[in-house]
Design a protein around this motif. Structure first.
Motif, PDB file in Angstrom:
ATOM      1  N   MET A 140      31.516  37.568  58.529  1.00  0.00           N
ATOM      2  CA  MET A 140      31.602  36.534  57.338  1.00  0.00           C
ATOM      3  C   MET A 140      32.743  37.330  56.503  1.00  0.00           C
ATOM      4  N   GLN A 141      33.203  36.305  55.745  1.00  0.00           N
ATOM      5  CA  GLN A 141      34.081  36.698  54.810  1.00  0.00           C
ATOM      6  C   GLN A 141      33.686  36.048  53.408  1.00  0.00           C
ATOM      7  N   ALA A 142      33.511  37.044  52.452  1.00  0.00           N
ATOM      8  CA  ALA A 142      32.502  36.370  51.416  1.00  0.00           C
ATOM      9  C   ALA A 142      32.971  37.226  50.016  1.00  0.00           C
ATOM     10  N   GLU A 143      32.829  36.702  48.982  1.00  0.00           N
ATOM     11  CA  GLU A 143      32.899  37.395  47.727  1.00  0.00           C
ATOM     12  C   GLU A 143      31.350  37.706  47.152  1.00  0.00           C
ATOM     13  N   GLN A 144      31.043  38.044  46.059  1.00  0.00           N
ATOM     14  CA  GLN A 144      29.777  38.543  45.664  1.00  0.00           C
ATOM     15  C   GLN A 144      28.620  37.542  45.839  1.00  0.00           C
ATOM     16  N   ASP A 145      29.192  36.297  45.387  1.00  0.00           N
ATOM     17  CA  ASP A 145      28.056  35.014  45.127  1.00  0.00           C
ATOM     18  C   ASP A 145      28.681  33.805  46.115  1.00  0.00           C
ATOM     19  N   ARG A 146      29.696  34.303  46.983  1.00  0.00           N
ATOM     20  CA  ARG A 146      30.343  32.938  47.391  1.00  0.00           C
ATOM     21  C   ARG A 146      30.516  33.247  49.108  1.00  0.00           C
ATOM     22  N   ILE A 147      30.141  32.615  49.737  1.00  0.00           N
ATOM     23  CA  ILE A 147      30.803  32.479  51.269  1.00  0.00           C
ATOM     24  C   ILE A 147      32.099  31.830  51.367  1.00  0.00           C
ATOM     25  N   GLN A 148      33.172  32.478  51.859  1.00  0.00           N
ATOM     26  CA  GLN A 148      34.218  31.674  52.134  1.00  0.00           C
ATOM     27  C   GLN A 148      34.131  31.112  53.394  1.00  0.00           C
ATOM     28  N   TYR A 149      33.682  31.962  54.335  1.00  0.00           N
ATOM     29  CA  TYR A 149      33.407  31.051  55.769  1.00  0.00           C
ATOM     30  C   TYR A 149      32.638  32.214  56.697  1.00  0.00           C
ATOM     31  N   ILE A 150      32.177  31.788  57.487  1.00  0.00           N
ATOM     32  CA  ILE A 150      31.232  32.649  58.535  1.00  0.00           C
ATOM     33  C   ILE A 150      31.612  31.898  59.881  1.00  0.00           C
TER      34      ILE A 150
END
Length: 332
Positions: A196-206
């Motif tokens: 996963m590539q994500a920020e604290q409260d949002r997934i950019q993509y999996i």
């Protein structure tokens, strides 16, 4: 972006064995008749047998046995999954390509497929043996709206998809070994790698990677894992169509993913536990601090394994070594 050739495949596949005129294809796709003819010739190079008749049009009467963007999309009855497919004969890892595509804004549902991986990997960077034309080596790009801490649910979801496809298509007794191994007769046939590539409260993509042993003979499985690994061919005694299996996985995945989006995790949790390897049995669990007997109870909403210890307490296991072949007699 869906290619013109993919759109032609879709138009022809929805017309079954009937001819569809070049004019109709031209109007639907807004391309010239000569462009259609060139695309048909490219499909023939890919191994399709296409019948063309004056005043009737085109129809595909035979598709090739090999895996390609076109063969997977031919007859693929999905709404969004696999509309964009990237196929490689050989690559280091479909995960690497999928990450690169995702960072360049590849759409939700993009699929990367390889005939062979030279550096396939599973969890904890373990090597995954990915023989050419012998299995399914693919990665799916997702852009879910769930919070990052729920991402492990998608690993569990994918495991139920693979178990469903194997059980329903091949009638094999299939189990899921927590968290991500598909087991037949105590041997691994498939694994899942979720990144996963994500920020604290949002997934950019999996990116969900799937590796499945399909047509390996026993002697084609490396000696050091023959006692732990198997293939669908070994289990069924017959060679299987890899393209059809990929299509079944994508169709089942899309349906299951939409169920998850509409109804949440409980239905996935129930399905996973129906396949759970050694659930209800006693085993030995080694964590950072202790080695203890416990009974495997199921999974939690966050993907943790639930284990009931001798004092009656049920704990969540996020990491640790589980003795999957621990003899129950030892605990009596």
């Amino acid at each position: 972006m869906e290619s013109t050739r993919s759109k032609i495949i879709q138009v022809l596949s929805t017309n079954d064995d009937n001819f569809i005129s070049g004019q109709e294809i031209s109007e639907q796709l807004k391309i010239s008749r000569s462009a259609i003819w060139k695309h048909m010739k490219e499909l023939e190079k890919d191994g399709y047998v296409i019948e063309a008749k004056r005043n009737k049009g085109y129809r595909i009467i035979q598709s090739p046995g090999k895996v390609s963007e076109n063969t997977v999309q031919w007859g693929l009855e999905t709404k969004w999954l696999g509309k964009s497919i990237i196929h490689k004969e050989t690559t280091s890892s479909t995960q690497v390509i999928a990450h690169q595509l995702a960072m360049n804004n590849a759409p939700h549902g993009t699929v990367v497929i390889a005939d062979e991986q030279t550096a396939g990997r599973g969890r904890l960077n373990r090597e995954w043996y990915s023989a050419k034309n012998k299995g399914i080596w693919l990665s799916i790009i997702l852009r879910p709206t769930i919070l990052p801490y729920l991402a492990p649910q998608l690993t569990l979801l994918t495991a139920t998809v693979l178990a469903d496809v194997i059980k329903n298509n091949l009638d094999l007794d299939t189990k899921i070994k927590w968290p991500n191994d598909i087991i037949i007769q105590d041997k691994k046939v498939s694994g899942i790698l979720t990144e996963m590539q994500a920020e604290q409260d949002r997934i950019q993509y999996i990116v969900i990677g799937i590796g499945m042993n399909v047509n390996q003979k026993l002697e084609e499985i490396p000696d050091d894992i023959q006692s732990k690994a198997t293939s669908l061919m070994i289990q069924t005694g017959r060679i299987l169509d890899v393209t059809n299996l990929i299509q079944d996985i994508l169709i089942t995945f899309e349906k299951t993913y939409e169920e998850y989006c509409n109804h949440g995790f409980p239905i996935i949790k129930e399905r996973w536990e129906s396949y759970g390897y050694r659930l209800g049995e006693r085993t030995k669990i080694k964590t950072f601090q202790t080695v203890q007997d416990a009974i495997l109870m199921g999974i939690a909403d966050d993907g943790a394994l639930l284990a009931k210890y001798n004092d009656g307490e049920v704990k969540r296991i996020y990491s640790g070594e589980i003795d999957w072949f621990y003899n129950n007699e030892n605990s009596k």
